[in-house]
Design a protein around this motif. Structure first.
Motif, short mmCIF file in Angstrom:
data_model
loop_
_atom_site.label_atom_id
_atom_site.label_comp_id
_atom_site.label_asym_id
_atom_site.label_seq_id
_atom_site.Cartn_x
_atom_site.Cartn_y
_atom_site.Cartn_z
N PRO A 135 0.81 -1.22 0.00
CA PRO A 135 0.00 0.00 0.00
C PRO A 135 0.85 1.27 0.00
N GLY A 136 0.26 2.35 -0.49
CA GLY A 136 0.87 3.67 -0.40
C GLY A 136 2.21 3.76 -1.09
N THR A 137 3.17 4.33 -0.39
CA THR A 137 4.50 4.53 -0.97
C THR A 137 5.47 3.41 -0.63
N GLN A 138 4.99 2.37 0.08
CA GLN A 138 5.87 1.28 0.50
C GLN A 138 6.35 0.45 -0.69
N GLU A 139 7.66 0.34 -0.84
CA GLU A 139 8.24 -0.45 -1.91
C GLU A 139 8.30 -1.93 -1.52
N ILE A 140 8.54 -2.77 -2.52
CA ILE A 140 8.84 -4.17 -2.26
C ILE A 140 9.86 -4.64 -3.29
N ILE A 141 10.91 -5.35 -2.82
CA ILE A 141 11.95 -5.90 -3.68
C ILE A 141 12.35 -7.27 -3.14
N ASP A 142 13.20 -7.96 -3.89
CA ASP A 142 13.91 -9.14 -3.37
C ASP A 142 12.99 -10.26 -2.90
N THR A 143 11.96 -10.58 -3.65
CA THR A 143 11.11 -11.72 -3.29
C THR A 143 11.79 -13.03 -3.70
N GLN A 144 11.73 -14.04 -2.83
CA GLN A 144 12.14 -15.39 -3.21
C GLN A 144 11.15 -16.40 -2.63
N ILE A 145 10.73 -17.35 -3.46
CA ILE A 145 9.75 -18.37 -3.08
C ILE A 145 10.46 -19.70 -2.84
N VAL A 146 10.03 -20.41 -1.80
CA VAL A 146 10.50 -21.77 -1.58
C VAL A 146 9.29 -22.70 -1.57
N ARG A 156 1.95 -24.82 0.74
CA ARG A 156 2.90 -25.49 -0.14
C ARG A 156 4.07 -24.58 -0.49
N TYR A 157 3.79 -23.27 -0.60
CA TYR A 157 4.83 -22.30 -0.96
C TYR A 157 4.93 -21.22 0.11
N VAL A 158 6.15 -20.79 0.37
CA VAL A 158 6.37 -19.65 1.27
C VAL A 158 7.26 -18.67 0.52
N ARG A 159 6.94 -17.39 0.62
CA ARG A 159 7.81 -16.39 0.00
C ARG A 159 8.25 -15.36 1.03
N ALA A 160 9.49 -14.92 0.88
CA ALA A 160 10.06 -13.86 1.70
C ALA A 160 10.36 -12.67 0.80
N SER A 161 10.05 -11.46 1.29
CA SER A 161 10.26 -10.25 0.50
C SER A 161 10.78 -9.14 1.39
N GLY A 162 11.47 -8.17 0.77
CA GLY A 162 11.91 -6.99 1.48
C GLY A 162 10.96 -5.84 1.24
N ASP A 163 10.20 -5.44 2.26
CA ASP A 163 9.20 -4.38 2.08
C ASP A 163 9.12 -3.48 3.31
N GLY A 191 13.59 -4.72 7.39
CA GLY A 191 14.11 -4.34 6.08
C GLY A 191 15.11 -3.21 6.11
N SER A 192 15.24 -2.56 7.26
CA SER A 192 16.26 -1.51 7.35
C SER A 192 17.64 -2.08 7.68
N GLN A 193 17.69 -3.38 7.98
CA GLN A 193 18.97 -4.01 8.30
C GLN A 193 19.38 -5.07 7.28
N VAL A 194 18.39 -5.83 6.78
CA VAL A 194 18.70 -6.96 5.90
C VAL A 194 17.82 -6.94 4.66
N GLU A 195 18.32 -7.56 3.59
CA GLU A 195 17.57 -7.67 2.33
C GLU A 195 18.04 -8.94 1.62
N GLY A 196 17.57 -9.13 0.38
CA GLY A 196 18.07 -10.22 -0.44
C GLY A 196 17.91 -11.60 0.14
N PRO A 197 16.72 -12.01 0.60
CA PRO A 197 16.55 -13.34 1.20
C PRO A 197 16.84 -14.47 0.21
N MET A 198 17.48 -15.52 0.72
CA MET A 198 17.79 -16.71 -0.08
C MET A 198 17.53 -17.95 0.76
N TRP A 199 16.70 -18.86 0.24
CA TRP A 199 16.36 -20.08 0.96
C TRP A 199 17.33 -21.22 0.65
#
Length: 260
Positions: A135-146, A156-163, A191-199
Motif C-alpha cells: 500500500p501507499g509509498t511502500q516499496e517491495i523488492i527481493d522476493t524469493q519463493i521456496v 505449499r509455498y512460502v515467500r520472503a520479501s523486502g518491504d 528491512g532496514s537491516q537486511v535484504e536479499g533473502p535466499m532459501w
C-alpha cells in the motif's frame, strides 16, 4: 569453479538465481543487469536502469552458453529497471513464473513493485503483470519463493520479501492468493537491516536456512534457521561464531540442491 562474465547490457551482473528444469536436463542463471562500478550511480540504476535480465543456459552446470539479454520491463509502461529476478516452475501452468522488481510511477507513487511473466525458455515471456504491491509509498523488492514438502506447515509455498520488513507469506498456488504470515521483527531483523533473502533446505532434515544480506552494516550473509518456514516464531538467529561465510562478502545469491 567457473567464472561467468557478462558481455551484454551494462556488463555487470548481480542477484543471480539458479533455475533447474523439472527434468533436470537444463539449467539457467538469471541475473540483474546492473553495474554500479561502471560509472552509473544508484539514482540512474533506479530511474533509468537496464530493463533486461542477463541469462545463461547449461545442460550440465559446467559448460554455459554465451549470455543473452531478456527484456522483461520494456513492456511495463514507464518501467525504469528490472531487479533481482527469480523463477519457479509452476506445475499448474506447466511453465516458469519469472518474477522481479521494477520501479515505476502508478497511482501517485513511484516505487518498486514485483512483476511476473510466464516463460518456458527465458527467451520469450508473456506480458508482465503486477505480482506483489504494497500500500501507499511502500516499496517491495527481493522476493524469493521456496516450495515446502507435503506435511510441513499449512502452505505449499512460502515467500520472503523486502518491504520495510522481511515479510513472509504463504500459498498453495504460485499465482493464487497469498496469506500474510508475519515478519522477522521478532528476532530483531527488519528491512532496514537486511535484504536479499535466499532459501536453502538442509539435505538430511526438515530444516531450512534463510540467508539474509546484512546490507546496512556491510557484513554480507546472516543465516537464520527454521523448521517451519511458514511460522515466523520458529526462526532463530545463529549463535555467535557458529558460522563462517568465508573471506569474501557473499550476498543475494542462489543455492541449488543437487543429487549425487
Amino acid at each position: 569453479g567457473t567464472t561467468l562474465r557478462s558481455t551484454v547490457g551494462t556488463r555487470g551482473v548481480r542477484d543471480p538465481a539458479l533455475v533447474r528444469s523439472p527434468g533436470g536436463d537444463k539449467y539457467w542463471i538469471i541475473a540483474t543487469d546492473l553495474c554500479i562500478g561502471c560509472g552509473q550511480d544508484w539514482n540512474t540504476a533506479i530511474n533509468n536502469g537496464s530493463r533486461s535480465l542477463v541469462v545463461w543456459e547449461s545442460t550440465d552446470l559446467v559448460t554455459w552458453s554465451q549470455p543473452w539479454l531478456l527484456n522483461v520491463a520494456g513492456a511495463i509502461p514507464d518501467g525504469r529497471n528490472a531487479w533481482a529476478p527469480e523463477a519457479i516452475w509452476n506445475p499448474a501452468t506447466n511453465d516458469y513464473v519469472l518474477y522481479w522488481a521494477t520501479n515505476k510511477p502508478l497511482n501517485g507513487a513511484t516505487k518498486h513493485r514485483i512483476y511476473y511473466a510466464r516463460t518456458r525458455d527465458f527467451r520469450t515471456i508473456t506480458t508482465p503483470q503486477t505480482y506483489i504491491e504494497r500500500p501507499g509509498t511502500q516499496e517491495i523488492i527481493d522476493t524469493q519463493i521456496v516450495e515446502v514438502p507435503a506435511g510441513v506447515g499449512t502452505h505449499r509455498y512460502v515467500r520472503a520479501s523486502g518491504d520495510g520488513q522481511i515479510t513472509l507469506e504463504g500459498s498453495d498456488s504460485i499465482l493464487g492468493t497469498w496469506t500474510h504470515l508475519g515478519n522477522l521483527s521478532g528476532i530483531g531483523l527488519t528491512g532496514s537491516q537486511v535484504e536479499g533473502p535466499m532459501w536453502l533446505k538442509f539435505r538430511d532434515r526438515n530444516e531450512w536456512v534463510l540467508y539474509l544480506d546484512q546490507y546496512a552494516s556491510g557484513r554480507g550473509y546472516l543465516p537464520v534457521t527454521t523448521t517451519g518456514p511458514a511460522v515466523p516464531g520458529t526462526y532463530r538467529l545463529p549463535a555467535a561464531g557458529s558460522y563462517d561465510m568465508g573471506g569474501t562478502k557473499k550476498r543475494h545469491g542462489s543455492i541449488l540442491n543437487l543429487t549425487a
